[in-house]
Each structure stands twice: as structure tokens, then as C-alpha cells.
Design a protein around this motif. Sequence first.
Motif, PDB file in Angstrom:
ATOM      1  N   ASN A 172      -0.579   8.141   4.515  1.00  0.00           N
ATOM      2  CA  ASN A 172      -0.193   6.850   5.286  1.00  0.00           C
ATOM      3  C   ASN A 172      -0.547   6.957   6.669  1.00  0.00           C
ATOM      4  OD1 ASN A 172       1.549   4.932   3.220  1.00  0.00           O
ATOM      5  ND2 ASN A 172       2.244   7.052   2.592  1.00  0.00           N
ATOM      6  N   PHE A 173      -0.450   8.135   7.179  1.00  0.00           N
ATOM      7  CA  PHE A 173      -0.943   8.260   8.625  1.00  0.00           C
ATOM      8  C   PHE A 173      -2.409   7.433   8.939  1.00  0.00           C
ATOM      9  CE2 PHE A 173      -3.482  10.513  11.630  1.00  0.00           C
ATOM     10  CZ  PHE A 173      -2.918  10.257  12.956  1.00  0.00           C
ATOM     11  N   PHE A 174      -3.274   7.857   7.915  1.00  0.00           N
ATOM     12  CA  PHE A 174      -4.694   7.323   8.217  1.00  0.00           C
ATOM     13  C   PHE A 174      -4.514   5.721   7.619  1.00  0.00           C
ATOM     14  CE2 PHE A 174      -5.500  12.027   7.675  1.00  0.00           C
ATOM     15  CZ  PHE A 174      -6.452  12.017   8.723  1.00  0.00           C
ATOM     16  N   LEU A 175      -3.816   5.443   6.712  1.00  0.00           N
ATOM     17  CA  LEU A 175      -3.842   4.114   6.419  1.00  0.00           C
ATOM     18  C   LEU A 175      -3.146   3.404   7.523  1.00  0.00           C
ATOM     19  CD1 LEU A 175      -1.987   3.997   2.764  1.00  0.00           C
ATOM     20  CD2 LEU A 175      -4.564   3.226   3.386  1.00  0.00           C
ATOM     21  N   ILE A 176      -2.174   3.702   8.176  1.00  0.00           N
ATOM     22  CA  ILE A 176      -1.576   3.240   9.518  1.00  0.00           C
ATOM     23  C   ILE A 176      -2.594   2.884  10.489  1.00  0.00           C
ATOM     24  CG2 ILE A 176      -0.122   3.528  11.181  1.00  0.00           C
ATOM     25  CD1 ILE A 176       1.874   4.452   9.189  1.00  0.00           C
ATOM     26  N   LEU A 177      -3.374   4.024  10.636  1.00  0.00           N
ATOM     27  CA  LEU A 177      -4.414   4.230  11.612  1.00  0.00           C
ATOM     28  C   LEU A 177      -5.605   3.290  11.475  1.00  0.00           C
ATOM     29  CD1 LEU A 177      -5.366   5.665  14.337  1.00  0.00           C
ATOM     30  CD2 LEU A 177      -6.877   7.104  12.573  1.00  0.00           C
ATOM     31  N   PHE A 178      -5.866   2.897  10.158  1.00  0.00           N
ATOM     32  CA  PHE A 178      -6.803   1.956   9.772  1.00  0.00           C
ATOM     33  C   PHE A 178      -6.266   0.414  10.111  1.00  0.00           C
ATOM     34  CE2 PHE A 178      -8.402  -0.968   6.660  1.00  0.00           C
ATOM     35  CZ  PHE A 178      -9.612  -1.121   7.074  1.00  0.00           C
ATOM     36  N   ILE A 179      -5.164   0.262   9.867  1.00  0.00           N
ATOM     37  CA  ILE A 179      -4.564  -1.111  10.192  1.00  0.00           C
ATOM     38  C   ILE A 179      -4.261  -1.338  11.394  1.00  0.00           C
ATOM     39  CG2 ILE A 179      -2.487  -2.297   9.543  1.00  0.00           C
ATOM     40  CD1 ILE A 179      -2.327  -0.894   6.952  1.00  0.00           C
ATOM     41  N   LEU A 187       0.818  -1.280  -0.068  1.00  0.00           N
ATOM     42  CA  LEU A 187       0.046   0.014  -0.129  1.00  0.00           C
ATOM     43  C   LEU A 187       0.809   1.260   0.013  1.00  0.00           C
ATOM     44  CD1 LEU A 187      -2.578  -1.106   2.522  1.00  0.00           C
ATOM     45  CD2 LEU A 187      -2.970  -0.898   0.017  1.00  0.00           C
ATOM     46  N   PHE A 188       1.844   1.181   0.613  1.00  0.00           N
ATOM     47  CA  PHE A 188       2.866   2.421   0.635  1.00  0.00           C
ATOM     48  C   PHE A 188       3.554   2.597  -0.654  1.00  0.00           C
ATOM     49  CE2 PHE A 188       6.971   4.348   1.710  1.00  0.00           C
ATOM     50  CZ  PHE A 188       6.668   5.213   2.623  1.00  0.00           C
ATOM     51  N   ALA A 189       3.872   1.586  -1.232  1.00  0.00           N
ATOM     52  CA  ALA A 189       4.604   1.491  -2.530  1.00  0.00           C
ATOM     53  C   ALA A 189       3.557   1.859  -3.411  1.00  0.00           C
ATOM     54  CB  ALA A 189       4.895   0.062  -3.059  1.00  0.00           C
ATOM     55  N   PHE A 190       2.095   1.627  -3.359  1.00  0.00           N
ATOM     56  CA  PHE A 190       1.332   1.936  -4.328  1.00  0.00           C
ATOM     57  C   PHE A 190       0.961   3.552  -4.145  1.00  0.00           C
ATOM     58  CE2 PHE A 190      -3.575   2.646  -5.111  1.00  0.00           C
ATOM     59  CZ  PHE A 190      -3.268   2.545  -6.481  1.00  0.00           C
ATOM     60  N   ALA A 191       0.893   3.967  -2.898  1.00  0.00           N
ATOM     61  CA  ALA A 191       0.853   5.716  -2.733  1.00  0.00           C
ATOM     62  C   ALA A 191       2.101   5.995  -3.368  1.00  0.00           C
ATOM     63  CB  ALA A 191       0.902   5.720  -1.374  1.00  0.00           C
ATOM     64  N   PHE A 213      13.903   9.800  16.975  1.00  0.00           N
ATOM     65  CA  PHE A 213      12.634  10.199  16.372  1.00  0.00           C
ATOM     66  C   PHE A 213      12.746  11.362  15.270  1.00  0.00           C
ATOM     67  CE2 PHE A 213       8.824  13.100  16.594  1.00  0.00           C
ATOM     68  CZ  PHE A 213       8.007  12.182  15.991  1.00  0.00           C
ATOM     69  N   ILE A 214      13.287  12.361  15.676  1.00  0.00           N
ATOM     70  CA  ILE A 214      13.703  13.401  14.578  1.00  0.00           C
ATOM     71  C   ILE A 214      14.257  12.934  13.346  1.00  0.00           C
ATOM     72  CG2 ILE A 214      15.019  15.534  14.206  1.00  0.00           C
ATOM     73  CD1 ILE A 214      12.523  15.824  16.136  1.00  0.00           C
ATOM     74  N   TRP A 215      15.452  12.102  13.467  1.00  0.00           N
ATOM     75  CA  TRP A 215      16.157  11.291  12.364  1.00  0.00           C
ATOM     76  C   TRP A 215      15.120  10.568  11.677  1.00  0.00           C
ATOM     77  CZ3 TRP A 215      19.052  12.319   8.639  1.00  0.00           C
ATOM     78  CH2 TRP A 215      19.482  11.409   7.889  1.00  0.00           C
ATOM     79  N   THR A 216      14.247   9.921  12.233  1.00  0.00           N
ATOM     80  CA  THR A 216      13.559   8.873  11.571  1.00  0.00           C
ATOM     81  C   THR A 216      12.143   9.632  10.755  1.00  0.00           C
ATOM     82  OG1 THR A 216      13.684   7.333  13.363  1.00  0.00           O
ATOM     83  CG2 THR A 216      11.580   7.106  11.868  1.00  0.00           C
ATOM     84  N   PHE A 217      11.640  10.812  11.584  1.00  0.00           N
ATOM     85  CA  PHE A 217      10.757  11.564  10.822  1.00  0.00           C
ATOM     86  C   PHE A 217      11.407  12.119   9.674  1.00  0.00           C
ATOM     87  CE2 PHE A 217       8.368  15.481  10.141  1.00  0.00           C
ATOM     88  CZ  PHE A 217       7.314  14.921  10.083  1.00  0.00           C
ATOM     89  N   PHE A 220       6.618  18.990  -0.597  1.00  0.00           N
ATOM     90  CA  PHE A 220       5.048  18.742  -0.538  1.00  0.00           C
ATOM     91  C   PHE A 220       4.435  17.498  -1.152  1.00  0.00           C
ATOM     92  CE2 PHE A 220       5.459  23.319  -1.105  1.00  0.00           C
ATOM     93  CZ  PHE A 220       4.711  23.676   0.211  1.00  0.00           C
ATOM     94  N   LYS A 221       5.098  16.741  -1.719  1.00  0.00           N
ATOM     95  CA  LYS A 221       4.666  15.358  -2.142  1.00  0.00           C
ATOM     96  C   LYS A 221       4.928  14.464  -0.671  1.00  0.00           C
ATOM     97  CE  LYS A 221       4.764  14.782  -7.154  1.00  0.00           C
ATOM     98  NZ  LYS A 221       5.534  14.028  -8.044  1.00  0.00           N
ATOM     99  N   SER A 222       5.992  14.754  -0.386  1.00  0.00           N
ATOM    100  CA  SER A 222       6.328  13.795   0.974  1.00  0.00           C
ATOM    101  C   SER A 222       5.316  14.088   2.065  1.00  0.00           C
ATOM    102  CB  SER A 222       7.569  14.255   1.535  1.00  0.00           C
ATOM    103  OG  SER A 222       8.853  13.888   0.472  1.00  0.00           O
ATOM    104  N   LEU A 223       5.163  15.440   2.212  1.00  0.00           N
ATOM    105  CA  LEU A 223       3.926  15.646   3.088  1.00  0.00           C
ATOM    106  C   LEU A 223       2.587  15.050   2.886  1.00  0.00           C
ATOM    107  CD1 LEU A 223       4.578  19.656   3.973  1.00  0.00           C
ATOM    108  CD2 LEU A 223       4.706  17.458   5.653  1.00  0.00           C
ATOM    109  N   ALA A 224       2.484  14.993   1.796  1.00  0.00           N
ATOM    110  CA  ALA A 224       0.800  14.505   1.453  1.00  0.00           C
ATOM    111  C   ALA A 224       1.076  12.907   1.541  1.00  0.00           C
ATOM    112  CB  ALA A 224       0.660  14.919  -0.121  1.00  0.00           C
ATOM    113  N   LEU A 225       2.320  12.446   1.042  1.00  0.00           N
ATOM    114  CA  LEU A 225       2.313  10.802   1.369  1.00  0.00           C
ATOM    115  C   LEU A 225       2.350  10.551   2.825  1.00  0.00           C
ATOM    116  CD1 LEU A 225       5.041  10.322  -1.426  1.00  0.00           C
ATOM    117  CD2 LEU A 225       2.968   9.103  -1.364  1.00  0.00           C
ATOM    118  N   LEU A 226       2.948  11.241   3.544  1.00  0.00           N
ATOM    119  CA  LEU A 226       2.906  10.874   5.257  1.00  0.00           C
ATOM    120  C   LEU A 226       1.607  11.230   5.709  1.00  0.00           C
ATOM    121  CD1 LEU A 226       6.309  12.536   6.343  1.00  0.00           C
ATOM    122  CD2 LEU A 226       5.883  10.064   6.163  1.00  0.00           C
ATOM    123  N   PHE A 227       0.992  12.163   5.438  1.00  0.00           N
ATOM    124  CA  PHE A 227      -0.497  12.404   5.551  1.00  0.00           C
ATOM    125  C   PHE A 227      -1.466  11.189   5.105  1.00  0.00           C
ATOM    126  CE2 PHE A 227      -4.894  14.139   5.073  1.00  0.00           C
ATOM    127  CZ  PHE A 227      -5.085  14.778   6.309  1.00  0.00           C
TER     128      PHE A 227
END
Length: 351
Positions: free
Chosen positions: A331-338, A234-238, A298-302, A322-329
Motif C-alpha cells: 500500500n505504500f507504493f499504491l499511495i505513492l502512485f496515487i 484497492l486497499f480492500a482488494f489487497a 504517529f506511533i499509535w497510528t502506525f 508478516f501479512k501486515s508488513l506485506a500489506l503496508l509495503f
Amino acid sequence: MSGKNKLRTDKTCLNCNHVVEKRYCSNCGQENIDSRKSFYELFIHFFEDLTHYENAFWKTIKNLITKPASLTKEYLSGKRMSYLAPIRLYIFISFVTFLTINILDSTTEEHELEKSKPEKETLSSVEKQIIELQKSGEIGKKEADSLLLELKTAKELKKEKYGDGHFFNTDYKTIEELEKDRNLHPEKFNALEYWFLKKSIPIHQKYTNKEIKDKFFESLTHNIPKSLFLYMPLFAFALWLFHGKKKWYYFDHGIFTLHYFSFLLLMILLSVLIGYIFSYFDNWFFTSLVVIINFGLFIWTFYYFFPAHHRFYGESRTVSFFKSLALLFINFFLILFIVIALVIYSFINIH
């Protein structure tokens, strides 16, 4: 090592029976050398393979941590012999990470039990002492009962303050009680709450709160690696959705994802090991040091995803940001759902 092995005089390939003109079979690629080796040859071969693997492993780990996206670029450009293959790297780090977490959790739990023993023994000895004093006649029954009642009250107050250990608790003892209350007050329950309560009652009838908690976290821990592995496509698909389909194949995004998730697991492993090691130094300095180190991790990971994304896909910093921000946003909801699905699945699988 291959060049040092003696070639067979028989030119028939042992694997596919084709004629081998030089060292390697042109049909299957197997080296035409004697398969029987002396102990010395076997030892040297093992040592060289181990050294090569170790060098490749540490080089891979170093680049993975310090050079975001470099491994992915190297792999896709064809430079693959000096590094571990992405899927092999991910499986190895995943295995080590979750095995370490399980082992350290068990060790920590035993340590906590050892720490709590003196308190339990003290309370038990106090109760015994009161009973012995009553039997010897030094205190009367009324006084002994009063002291035992005070002790019991102190325990209950402590339980109230620090929690009674209930896990997925319900006020209903039987499903019949639940159904009766539902018929009288249907507005109290939505479908999800009713399902949850109906599932909880048989579990609480069968197990203690501690057993339910242990079984739940055991199921959760066992299913996290599977969920993470299923989430990666799913991450790769995004990533595929956000980048040119002509320039980038889904395979390319998959390799980037494997390296990125390997990095995330490695950071989790480092954080867990640091926390465990410094937990034996019980003072403010080491506690503060752990907080600072974990905050740095945590800072380095983010931050890691931003330069990795920019360097791999080669877009301008602004577009990449901006693409990175959108992807993280996303994937946040995808992770929450999972995570929610994983919690429900782990709860269902308490047998």
C-alpha cells in the motif's frame, strides 16, 4: 418513542395501502401511526433521536480509537444498532476532517499575513523616509539612490535566502523559446520534462507565482478526499488477496477498510487541532509538547493496523505480523502512485 405514538384507527397503510394488522405494515414495514404530531411530540422525538445518535456516535468513536477491529467484528456479527454504520461514519469523519483543515489553513494564512505586515510597513516607511529626506534637501540624490540600492539589495538577499516564491517555475517565457531550445538541444529533454515545461509556460503567462501556488493547493485539497475514497477499494482488494476467499467476502474487507480509514482520518484531525491550538502558545514548552503528542499519535497510528489485522482475521500473531508488513509495503507504493497522479492531475487542472 415508537411505542408511545398513538395508532391510527384506519388499518390501511399510508405508504402502500396494504392492511396493517398490528403496529407495523407487513408489506413495507412502515409504522401505522398518525403522521401529524403536536409540537411537544415533535420536540421529544427530535430530542430522543439526537440523544440516540450522540450516544451511538461517541460509543463508535471510543471503540474505533481504543479497540482496533472491534467495530468491524461487531458490525459483521449483526450488532449494528448501537454504532454508526461504517459508510456513514467514514463520510462524517472525512467531511469534518477536510473542512477543519481548510478552515484552519485559511485562519493560519491570515495570521501569517498579519505577522508579516509590520515588516512590510517598516520597509515601505524606510523607502518613503529616504525619498522625503531627498526632497527636503537633507540628503543628495546620489546618497538617496545609494541608500535605496542598499535597501533593494537587502530585499534580494532575503529573497534568495528564504525563497522567491516561484512555483513550478520555468526559465522559458514562451513556448517558442522552449521549442527552439529543444530543436537545438534535444538531449536536454525527456518526454515528461518537455510536457511539464510546455504546460507550465501558459500558466506562468496567465498567473503570478502566488496565484499558481494557491490554485494548485486548492485543487490538491479538493481532490484528496476523492482520491482517498477511490483508493479504499484497492486497499480492500489487497486484503482480499491475502486472506481465504471461502471464509472472507470482499464485503468483509470493505467494512474493515472503512473503519481503518475512519481511524486514520480521525488521527489526522486530532493532530491538526492540537497543532493549531498550541500554535498560539509560542514557547519551547508547548512546542515540545506538540512534538511529543504528535509523535505519540504517529506511533499509535502506525501500530494500530497490526492488532486490528490480527484480531479481525484471527490468525496467529506471527502470520498476521508478516501479512501486515506485506500489506503496508504494497500500500505504500499504491499511495505513492496515487499521490503522484494527484499532483499531476492538480497541476493539469490549473486554469
